[in-house]
Design a protein around this motif. Structure first.
Motif, PDB file in Angstrom:
ATOM      1  N   GLN A 355       0.849  -1.190   0.000  1.00  0.00           N
ATOM      2  CA  GLN A 355       0.000   0.000   0.000  1.00  0.00           C
ATOM      3  C   GLN A 355       0.881   1.235   0.000  1.00  0.00           C
ATOM      4  O   GLN A 355       1.823   1.337   0.801  1.00  0.00           O
ATOM      5  CB  GLN A 355      -0.909  -0.004   1.219  1.00  0.00           C
ATOM      6  CG  GLN A 355      -1.856   1.184   1.269  1.00  0.00           C
ATOM      7  CD  GLN A 355      -3.239   0.801   1.731  1.00  0.00           C
ATOM      8  OE1 GLN A 355      -4.042   0.302   0.980  1.00  0.00           O
ATOM      9  NE2 GLN A 355      -3.507   1.043   2.986  1.00  0.00           N
ATOM     10  N   LYS A 383      -3.440  -6.886  -4.484  1.00  0.00           N
ATOM     11  CA  LYS A 383      -2.000  -6.861  -4.783  1.00  0.00           C
ATOM     12  C   LYS A 383      -1.350  -5.562  -4.328  1.00  0.00           C
ATOM     13  O   LYS A 383      -0.318  -5.565  -3.673  1.00  0.00           O
ATOM     14  CB  LYS A 383      -1.779  -7.057  -6.288  1.00  0.00           C
ATOM     15  CG  LYS A 383      -2.129  -8.438  -6.791  1.00  0.00           C
ATOM     16  CD  LYS A 383      -1.977  -8.506  -8.288  1.00  0.00           C
ATOM     17  CE  LYS A 383      -2.296  -9.905  -8.789  1.00  0.00           C
ATOM     18  NZ  LYS A 383      -1.329 -10.912  -8.316  1.00  0.00           N
ATOM     19  N   PHE A 384      -1.952  -4.469  -4.724  1.00  0.00           N
ATOM     20  CA  PHE A 384      -1.404  -3.184  -4.291  1.00  0.00           C
ATOM     21  C   PHE A 384      -2.490  -2.131  -4.349  1.00  0.00           C
ATOM     22  O   PHE A 384      -3.452  -2.252  -5.108  1.00  0.00           O
ATOM     23  CB  PHE A 384      -0.192  -2.749  -5.136  1.00  0.00           C
ATOM     24  CG  PHE A 384      -0.461  -2.663  -6.615  1.00  0.00           C
ATOM     25  CD1 PHE A 384      -1.027  -1.543  -7.181  1.00  0.00           C
ATOM     26  CD2 PHE A 384      -0.130  -3.735  -7.434  1.00  0.00           C
ATOM     27  CE1 PHE A 384      -1.266  -1.472  -8.539  1.00  0.00           C
ATOM     28  CE2 PHE A 384      -0.371  -3.669  -8.803  1.00  0.00           C
ATOM     29  CZ  PHE A 384      -0.944  -2.543  -9.357  1.00  0.00           C
ATOM     30  N   VAL A 385      -2.339  -1.121  -3.526  1.00  0.00           N
ATOM     31  CA  VAL A 385      -3.231   0.039  -3.539  1.00  0.00           C
ATOM     32  C   VAL A 385      -2.345   1.273  -3.598  1.00  0.00           C
ATOM     33  O   VAL A 385      -1.473   1.467  -2.736  1.00  0.00           O
ATOM     34  CB  VAL A 385      -4.125   0.092  -2.284  1.00  0.00           C
ATOM     35  CG1 VAL A 385      -4.885   1.412  -2.225  1.00  0.00           C
ATOM     36  CG2 VAL A 385      -5.099  -1.079  -2.288  1.00  0.00           C
ATOM     37  N   GLY A 405      -4.624  -5.075  -8.424  1.00  0.00           N
ATOM     38  CA  GLY A 405      -4.075  -3.854  -7.860  1.00  0.00           C
ATOM     39  C   GLY A 405      -4.815  -2.646  -8.403  1.00  0.00           C
ATOM     40  O   GLY A 405      -5.392  -2.696  -9.489  1.00  0.00           O
TER      41      GLY A 405
ATOM     42  N   ARG B  35      -8.132   3.355 -11.384  1.00  0.00           N
ATOM     43  CA  ARG B  35      -7.854   2.232 -12.276  1.00  0.00           C
ATOM     44  C   ARG B  35      -7.533   0.954 -11.493  1.00  0.00           C
ATOM     45  O   ARG B  35      -6.972   1.003 -10.408  1.00  0.00           O
ATOM     46  CB  ARG B  35      -6.648   2.563 -13.175  1.00  0.00           C
ATOM     47  CG  ARG B  35      -6.881   3.728 -14.109  1.00  0.00           C
ATOM     48  CD  ARG B  35      -5.563   4.312 -14.576  1.00  0.00           C
ATOM     49  NE  ARG B  35      -4.817   4.873 -13.461  1.00  0.00           N
ATOM     50  CZ  ARG B  35      -3.533   5.232 -13.523  1.00  0.00           C
ATOM     51  NH1 ARG B  35      -2.861   5.094 -14.644  1.00  0.00           N
ATOM     52  NH2 ARG B  35      -2.928   5.716 -12.466  1.00  0.00           N
ATOM     53  N   TRP B  36      -7.886  -0.153 -12.139  1.00  0.00           N
ATOM     54  CA  TRP B  36      -7.507  -1.470 -11.635  1.00  0.00           C
ATOM     55  C   TRP B  36      -6.600  -2.117 -12.667  1.00  0.00           C
ATOM     56  O   TRP B  36      -6.734  -1.874 -13.860  1.00  0.00           O
ATOM     57  CB  TRP B  36      -8.745  -2.347 -11.396  1.00  0.00           C
ATOM     58  CG  TRP B  36      -9.689  -1.736 -10.413  1.00  0.00           C
ATOM     59  CD1 TRP B  36     -10.649  -0.816 -10.677  1.00  0.00           C
ATOM     60  CD2 TRP B  36      -9.720  -1.973  -9.016  1.00  0.00           C
ATOM     61  NE1 TRP B  36     -11.290  -0.459  -9.521  1.00  0.00           N
ATOM     62  CE2 TRP B  36     -10.739  -1.165  -8.484  1.00  0.00           C
ATOM     63  CE3 TRP B  36      -8.993  -2.792  -8.162  1.00  0.00           C
ATOM     64  CZ2 TRP B  36     -11.038  -1.145  -7.133  1.00  0.00           C
ATOM     65  CZ3 TRP B  36      -9.300  -2.783  -6.821  1.00  0.00           C
ATOM     66  CH2 TRP B  36     -10.324  -1.959  -6.313  1.00  0.00           C
ATOM     67  N   PHE B  37      -5.699  -2.956 -12.226  1.00  0.00           N
ATOM     68  CA  PHE B  37      -4.705  -3.539 -13.127  1.00  0.00           C
ATOM     69  C   PHE B  37      -4.826  -5.065 -13.110  1.00  0.00           C
ATOM     70  O   PHE B  37      -4.648  -5.704 -12.066  1.00  0.00           O
ATOM     71  CB  PHE B  37      -3.290  -3.130 -12.695  1.00  0.00           C
ATOM     72  CG  PHE B  37      -3.094  -1.646 -12.686  1.00  0.00           C
ATOM     73  CD1 PHE B  37      -2.632  -0.990 -13.816  1.00  0.00           C
ATOM     74  CD2 PHE B  37      -3.388  -0.899 -11.552  1.00  0.00           C
ATOM     75  CE1 PHE B  37      -2.450   0.388 -13.813  1.00  0.00           C
ATOM     76  CE2 PHE B  37      -3.214   0.474 -11.548  1.00  0.00           C
ATOM     77  CZ  PHE B  37      -2.753   1.122 -12.681  1.00  0.00           C
ATOM     78  N   LEU B  38      -5.146  -5.612 -14.274  1.00  0.00           N
ATOM     79  CA  LEU B  38      -5.272  -7.071 -14.385  1.00  0.00           C
ATOM     80  C   LEU B  38      -4.046  -7.622 -15.102  1.00  0.00           C
ATOM     81  O   LEU B  38      -3.733  -7.218 -16.229  1.00  0.00           O
ATOM     82  CB  LEU B  38      -6.540  -7.436 -15.160  1.00  0.00           C
ATOM     83  CG  LEU B  38      -7.861  -6.956 -14.559  1.00  0.00           C
ATOM     84  CD1 LEU B  38      -9.032  -7.380 -15.445  1.00  0.00           C
ATOM     85  CD2 LEU B  38      -8.035  -7.508 -13.150  1.00  0.00           C
ATOM     86  N   HIS B  39      -3.349  -8.534 -14.443  1.00  0.00           N
ATOM     87  CA  HIS B  39      -2.150  -9.128 -15.036  1.00  0.00           C
ATOM     88  C   HIS B  39      -2.533 -10.313 -15.912  1.00  0.00           C
ATOM     89  O   HIS B  39      -3.308 -11.179 -15.489  1.00  0.00           O
ATOM     90  CB  HIS B  39      -1.193  -9.598 -13.946  1.00  0.00           C
ATOM     91  CG  HIS B  39      -0.571  -8.485 -13.175  1.00  0.00           C
ATOM     92  ND1 HIS B  39      -1.300  -7.684 -12.332  1.00  0.00           N
ATOM     93  CD2 HIS B  39       0.704  -8.032 -13.138  1.00  0.00           C
ATOM     94  CE1 HIS B  39      -0.486  -6.775 -11.789  1.00  0.00           C
ATOM     95  NE2 HIS B  39       0.737  -6.966 -12.266  1.00  0.00           N
ATOM     96  N   GLU B  44      -7.516 -12.601 -11.231  1.00  0.00           N
ATOM     97  CA  GLU B  44      -7.674 -11.446 -10.342  1.00  0.00           C
ATOM     98  C   GLU B  44      -9.110 -10.926 -10.390  1.00  0.00           C
ATOM     99  O   GLU B  44      -9.752 -10.955 -11.435  1.00  0.00           O
ATOM    100  CB  GLU B  44      -6.707 -10.336 -10.762  1.00  0.00           C
ATOM    101  CG  GLU B  44      -5.255 -10.747 -10.577  1.00  0.00           C
ATOM    102  CD  GLU B  44      -4.317  -9.837 -11.322  1.00  0.00           C
ATOM    103  OE1 GLU B  44      -4.566  -8.630 -11.343  1.00  0.00           O
ATOM    104  OE2 GLU B  44      -3.357 -10.352 -11.896  1.00  0.00           O
ATOM    105  N   THR B  99     -10.226   1.302   0.741  1.00  0.00           N
ATOM    106  CA  THR B  99     -10.103   1.356  -0.719  1.00  0.00           C
ATOM    107  C   THR B  99     -11.370   1.924  -1.346  1.00  0.00           C
ATOM    108  O   THR B  99     -11.323   2.792  -2.226  1.00  0.00           O
ATOM    109  CB  THR B  99      -9.847  -0.062  -1.268  1.00  0.00           C
ATOM    110  OG1 THR B  99      -8.659  -0.571  -0.679  1.00  0.00           O
ATOM    111  CG2 THR B  99      -9.704  -0.026  -2.783  1.00  0.00           C
ATOM    112  N   ARG B 102     -11.556   5.657  -0.873  1.00  0.00           N
ATOM    113  CA  ARG B 102     -10.628   6.413  -1.720  1.00  0.00           C
ATOM    114  C   ARG B 102     -11.144   6.488  -3.143  1.00  0.00           C
ATOM    115  O   ARG B 102     -10.958   7.476  -3.833  1.00  0.00           O
ATOM    116  CB  ARG B 102      -9.243   5.773  -1.681  1.00  0.00           C
ATOM    117  CG  ARG B 102      -8.228   6.572  -0.908  1.00  0.00           C
ATOM    118  CD  ARG B 102      -6.827   6.166  -1.237  1.00  0.00           C
ATOM    119  NE  ARG B 102      -6.705   4.784  -1.586  1.00  0.00           N
ATOM    120  CZ  ARG B 102      -6.644   3.792  -0.719  1.00  0.00           C
ATOM    121  NH1 ARG B 102      -6.710   4.050   0.558  1.00  0.00           N
ATOM    122  NH2 ARG B 102      -6.520   2.552  -1.132  1.00  0.00           N
TER     123      ARG B 102
END
Lengths: 414, 152
Positions: A355, A383-385, A405, B35-39, B44, B99, B102
């Motif tokens: 984080q 995963k991350f914020v 994330g 944004r969200w990040f998908l690997h 996920e 989260t 935010r």
């Protein structure tokens, strides 16, 4: 004081002591002259009496009002000063205790001085001067710090006495708490810019605050000589180690544990603090183990601007709950060495793995960090914020967790 | 908390390396999208409170799960359409509620406060409920010019 020959030998009855048949012994004038000279020297030296010092143990001198001579090797000394009013003006006692080190023998000299008012200690290498400066005042000059580079202090749960100076490893010489080691390091020792080391062995329940301003010292290295020899529980406060403003530390071979409180931060780095997890160049395997910070707790956290956490060796997250594994605040940095091993043992439940919140929060992970070969986290880990212009460079690493994330408010992800 | 897995819309932007898909969902702040990040190759999820918006943006929702204390259970997608966000937040771990806040314009340093203040979780949830009352059941439109300032 020792004599070349004792009177009993010089004036013995027979040539062979106790054997009448050996003939009557006639005293030798040369021996008598030598003995007499030695007696005169001793009697004329001005001492009212002599205080014997056994090889080990304690001597209490509560009879002399004017003078103390306190030399000793391999033991420590107790001295009781008389009431200041009874001392002559300009009375002085000087204590000097240079570090003593025979070949292959660590420093073993310890002094303890007790006045009638106060107990205090001199670490090896310190000197102090006691002065009576008229009236009933005893002034004690501030001891100078011991100039000592490459110092290694020892802290052992099994230490048998709290007054040990920590210069010797094991139960017979180590200090009992890490805080006591740091107190000596701060007050008594000038490391001349070198990195002091505190070798810790055992199980401790202790909140340690590492303050900045350790004079002339570099990184304070804290840890056990090998893995799993130091179990460190938080005490009453919600942290194990607080690296306070401007302090620098290296941690190696530490197992962090939580007790008493529901949620803690194992290691907090405050403003401008620098913390190295694992000693650079000591391999990439396990060095630090965390065991459940609590559902909203954290393992590593920067809580002030300008602080830095460097992960140089492998870390292990043991079974338990974690709110956030690593938290990086504004204007702080995380640098993670590539190819280090990250182990998750047992059921590891984590809310957010990494984080970062705040402008200038910056994390840089070098490539090839092994997050996957030794366990993973339970489902439900983000995963991350990232928020508020934080910047994360993963270099192709994929953090553990099955929740994507996310980044907001200008945060950058690479 | 409940989560959904999506198949991103074909025109979804990717990072420069191409292996990470960038999904926008949540309220923008200062013009910056959330944004969200998908690997690629990873399984996920995205929190289910974004489901409506994700579908409106053309992503295909293929699975919904509920995760409680590390135990993941598959649930019907209809269970998150619409989602009872009030109940979700009431049951959510503090960091997940953080989260959510935010992503709806409350950019307080919430998690850090959680670390050091007892009782913060309760205050945060109370704040979440106020937001909930303010924004209804999150049946909001996609971010547009009239809705670009977050929830402040």
């Amino acid at each position: 004081m020792s004599f070349t020959k004792l009177a009993a030998e010089i004036w013995r009855g027979f040539v062979t002591d106790g054997v009448a048949g050996s003939g009557v012994h006639k005293p030798i004038k040369a021996d008598i002259r030598t003995w007499g000279t030695e007696v005169e020297a001793a009697a004329g030296s001005g001492y009212a009496s002599f205080m014997g010092m056994p090889a080990t143990g304690t001597v209490t001198d509560d009879k002399h009002k004017a003078l103390l001579m306190l030399p000793a090797d391999g033991t420590w000394i107790t001295a009781t000063l008389d009431a200041p009013a009874n001392l002559r003006d300009n009375f002085q006692v000087e204590l000097f205790n240079p570090p003593y080190s025979a070949a292959g023998v660590a420093n073993v000299r310890r002094h303890r001085i007790i006045s009638q008012f106060e107990t205090f200690y001199l670490a090896p290498g310190h000197s102090a001067r006691f002065l009576k400066t008229g009236g009933a005042v005893i002034r004690i000059d501030k001891p100078s710090k011991w100039l000592k580079s490459g110092i290694v202090m020892y802290c052992d749960q099994a230490a048998s006495q709290t007054y040990f100076d920590g210069m010797v490893a094991g139960a017979g010489g180590a200090k009992k708490t890490m805080g006591a080691c740091l107190a000596v390091l701060l007050a008594d020792i000038d490391t001349k810019g070198d990195n002091p080391q505190i070798v810790v062995t055992g199980t401790f329940t202790e909140n340690v605050r590492l303050n900045g301003g350790y004079e002339s010292s570099g990184y304070v290295k804290i840890g056990a000589p090998a893995v799993n020899l130091l179990n460190w529980y938080n005490g009453a406060q919600p942290y194990c180690l607080m690296v306070a403003n401007g302090a620098t530390a290296i941690l190696q071979n530490v197992n962090f544990n939580r007790n008493a409180l529901a949620n803690i931060i194992f290691l907090q780095a405050h403003q401008k603090a620098v913390v190295d997890i694992g000693d650079p160049g000591q391999g990439l395997g396990q060095s630090i183990v965390f065991a459940g910070a609590g559902a909203t707790g954290s393992c590593l956290s920067t809580d002030g601007a300008g602080s830095t956490i460097n992960i140089n060796q492998g870390i292990e997250f043991g079974a338990g709950s974690y709110g956030t594994m690593i938290f990086i605040s504004g204007a702080s940095s995380l640098n993670w060495t590539g190819s280090t091993l990250v182990k998750h043992s047992g059921a590891v439940t984590c809310g957010t793995y990494l984080q970062m919140i705040g402008s200038g929060a910056n994390a840089s992970l070098a490539g090839g960090i092994d997050f996957a070969s030794a366990g993973t986290v339970q489902p439900g880990c983000t995963k991350f914020v990232l928020a508020l212009c934080a910047s994360l460079s993963l270099s192709g690493n994929v953090l553990p967790g099955n929740i994507a994330g996310n980044a907001s408010s200008g945060a950058e992800y690479v | 908390m409940k989560y959904v897995k999506i198949i991103p819309a074909p025109d979804t932007p990717r990072t420069h390396g191409g292996r990470v898909t960038v999904i926008e969902a949540g309220l923008p702040h200062d013009g910056m999208p959330a944004r969200w990040f998908l690997h690629e190759g990873e399984t996920e999820y995205i929190p289910a409170w974004a489901t409506e918006e994700l579908m409106a943006r053309g992503h295909q929702v293929v699975e919904a799960v509920e995760i409680i204390d590390g135990v993941q259970t598959t649930i019907d997608v209809s269970a998150v359409m619409p989602i009872d966000i009030e109940a979700e937040l009431a049951n959510a771990p503090a960091n997940e509620a953080d989260t959510f806040l935010r992503f709806h314009g409350h950019h307080e340093h919430l998690t850090a406060q959680t670390m050091i203040e007892d009782g913060h979780t309760e205050r945060m949830r109370a704040l979440a409920l106020k937001i909930h009352r303010a924004v209804g059941h999150l049946r909001r439109k996609l971010p547009d010019k009239e809705n670009d300032g977050g929830g402040r």
